[in-house]
Design a protein around this motif. Structure first.
Motif, mmCIF file in Angstrom:
data_model
loop_
_atom_site.group_PDB
_atom_site.id
_atom_site.type_symbol
_atom_site.label_atom_id
_atom_site.label_comp_id
_atom_site.label_asym_id
_atom_site.label_seq_id
_atom_site.Cartn_x
_atom_site.Cartn_y
_atom_site.Cartn_z
ATOM 1 N N PHE A 29 0.813 -1.212 0.000
ATOM 2 C CA PHE A 29 0.000 0.000 0.000
ATOM 3 C C PHE A 29 0.847 1.263 0.000
ATOM 4 N N ARG A 30 1.888 1.279 0.828
ATOM 5 C CA ARG A 30 2.630 2.528 1.003
ATOM 6 C C ARG A 30 3.318 2.975 -0.283
ATOM 7 N N ARG A 31 3.497 2.070 -1.217
ATOM 8 C CA ARG A 31 4.148 2.402 -2.482
ATOM 9 C C ARG A 31 3.153 2.707 -3.604
ATOM 10 N N SER A 32 1.886 2.706 -3.257
ATOM 11 C CA SER A 32 0.851 2.835 -4.282
ATOM 12 C C SER A 32 0.094 4.145 -4.154
ATOM 13 N N ALA A 33 -0.004 4.868 -5.272
ATOM 14 C CA ALA A 33 -0.921 5.993 -5.309
ATOM 15 C C ALA A 33 -2.348 5.465 -5.188
ATOM 16 N N MET A 34 -3.233 6.303 -4.679
ATOM 17 C CA MET A 34 -4.631 5.897 -4.500
ATOM 18 C C MET A 34 -5.559 7.014 -4.951
ATOM 19 N N ALA A 49 -10.527 12.598 -6.313
ATOM 20 C CA ALA A 49 -9.290 12.995 -5.639
ATOM 21 C C ALA A 49 -8.242 11.909 -5.812
ATOM 22 N N HIS A 50 -6.983 12.334 -5.749
ATOM 23 C CA HIS A 50 -5.866 11.420 -5.939
ATOM 24 C C HIS A 50 -4.768 11.787 -4.950
ATOM 25 N N ILE A 51 -4.088 10.767 -4.448
ATOM 26 C CA ILE A 51 -2.991 11.016 -3.517
ATOM 27 C C ILE A 51 -1.816 10.113 -3.899
ATOM 28 N N THR A 52 -0.615 10.679 -3.858
ATOM 29 C CA THR A 52 0.573 9.898 -4.182
ATOM 30 C C THR A 52 0.912 8.924 -3.046
ATOM 31 N N SER A 53 1.894 8.094 -3.301
ATOM 32 C CA SER A 53 2.151 6.959 -2.409
ATOM 33 C C SER A 53 2.451 7.365 -0.972
ATOM 34 N N PHE A 54 3.207 8.424 -0.763
ATOM 35 C CA PHE A 54 3.517 8.846 0.597
ATOM 36 C C PHE A 54 2.758 10.106 0.991
ATOM 37 N N GLY A 55 1.743 10.421 0.192
ATOM 38 C CA GLY A 55 0.887 11.542 0.539
ATOM 39 C C GLY A 55 1.502 12.901 0.295
ATOM 40 N N SER A 71 -6.625 11.739 2.236
ATOM 41 C CA SER A 71 -5.460 11.491 3.083
ATOM 42 C C SER A 71 -5.257 9.984 3.188
ATOM 43 N N ARG A 72 -4.147 9.603 3.785
ATOM 44 C CA ARG A 72 -3.866 8.178 3.908
ATOM 45 C C ARG A 72 -3.095 7.890 5.184
ATOM 46 N N ASP A 73 -3.271 6.678 5.676
ATOM 47 C CA ASP A 73 -2.506 6.188 6.815
ATOM 48 C C ASP A 73 -1.799 4.923 6.337
ATOM 49 N N ASN A 74 -0.524 5.050 6.027
ATOM 50 C CA ASN A 74 0.211 3.912 5.480
ATOM 51 C C ASN A 74 0.469 2.827 6.528
ATOM 52 N N ASN A 75 0.327 3.162 7.800
ATOM 53 C CA ASN A 75 0.465 2.152 8.851
ATOM 54 C C ASN A 75 -0.771 1.270 8.935
ATOM 55 N N LYS A 76 -1.900 1.809 8.488
ATOM 56 C CA LYS A 76 -3.167 1.068 8.553
ATOM 57 C C LYS A 76 -3.667 0.664 7.175
ATOM 58 N N ASN A 77 -2.869 0.935 6.151
ATOM 59 C CA ASN A 77 -3.256 0.571 4.780
ATOM 60 C C ASN A 77 -4.644 1.108 4.433
ATOM 61 N N THR A 78 -4.865 2.353 4.775
ATOM 62 C CA THR A 78 -6.183 2.951 4.594
ATOM 63 C C THR A 78 -6.058 4.326 3.955
ATOM 64 N N GLN A 100 -2.344 1.688 -9.920
ATOM 65 C CA GLN A 100 -1.220 0.846 -10.311
ATOM 66 C C GLN A 100 -1.653 -0.597 -10.536
ATOM 67 N N TRP A 101 -2.721 -0.988 -9.838
ATOM 68 C CA TRP A 101 -3.190 -2.370 -9.910
ATOM 69 C C TRP A 101 -4.477 -2.509 -10.706
ATOM 70 N N GLY A 102 -5.043 -1.402 -11.090
ATOM 71 C CA GLY A 102 -6.293 -1.457 -11.845
ATOM 72 C C GLY A 102 -7.463 -1.996 -11.047
ATOM 73 N N SER A 103 -7.379 -1.875 -9.714
ATOM 74 C CA SER A 103 -8.390 -2.482 -8.849
ATOM 75 C C SER A 103 -9.364 -1.445 -8.309
ATOM 76 N N TRP A 104 -10.586 -1.903 -8.104
ATOM 77 C CA TRP A 104 -11.659 -1.057 -7.577
ATOM 78 C C TRP A 104 -12.314 -1.720 -6.384
ATOM 79 N N GLY A 105 -12.808 -0.886 -5.488
ATOM 80 C CA GLY A 105 -13.640 -1.396 -4.414
ATOM 81 C C GLY A 105 -15.063 -1.594 -4.898
ATOM 82 N N GLN A 106 -15.930 -2.023 -3.969
ATOM 83 C CA GLN A 106 -17.319 -2.284 -4.341
ATOM 84 C C GLN A 106 -18.163 -1.009 -4.322
ATOM 85 N N GLY A 107 -17.629 0.035 -3.733
ATOM 86 C CA GLY A 107 -18.333 1.310 -3.694
ATOM 87 C C GLY A 107 -19.129 1.495 -2.415
#
Length: 114
Positions: A29-34, A49-55, A71-78, A100-107
């Motif tokens: 997670f910590r290496r992935s933009a979200m 909205a978009h955030i880079t890997s380390f925010g 925002s992101r919490d890389n310790n909690k993968n959230t 980076q992974w082409g993955s989506w949540g369920q919404g």
């Protein structure tokens, strides 16, 4: 495998706030933009909205600038989306995306209505 699970949606009055969360697993997670996207009925899915890997960098759709914060919490993968001053036109299903992974949540659905 890559999993993204959103939560925090609901019904809120105009002017109210919600905080969406997206719990990620199955990748570094910590290496992935979200990103957060949304899709309203009858409309195309749009980037919110978009955030880079380390925010270190964020960007927003013009329609949500000054109201939404990613925002992101890389310790909690959230990754989070704080939504303030909500408007009826913000009503949509909100999706978490790992580009980076082409993955989506369920919404998670957000309804802004009085």
């Amino acid at each position: 495998q890559v999993q993204l699970v959103e939560s925090g949606g609901g019904l809120v009055q105009p002017g109210g706030s919600l905080r969406l969360s997206c719990a990620a697993s199955g990748f570094t997670f910590r290496r992935s933009a979200m990103s957060w996207y949304r899709q309203a009925p009858g409309k195309e899915r749009e980037l919110v909205a978009h955030i880079t890997s380390f925010g270190s960098s964020t960007n927003y759709a013009d329609s949500v600038k000054e109201r939404f914060t990613i925002s992101r919490d890389n310790n909690k993968n959230t990754v989070f989306l704080q939504m303030n001053s909500l408007k009826p036109e913000d009503s949509a299903v909100y999706y978490c995306h790992a580009p980076q992974w082409g993955s989506w949540g369920q919404g998670t659905q957000v309804i802004v209505s009085s």
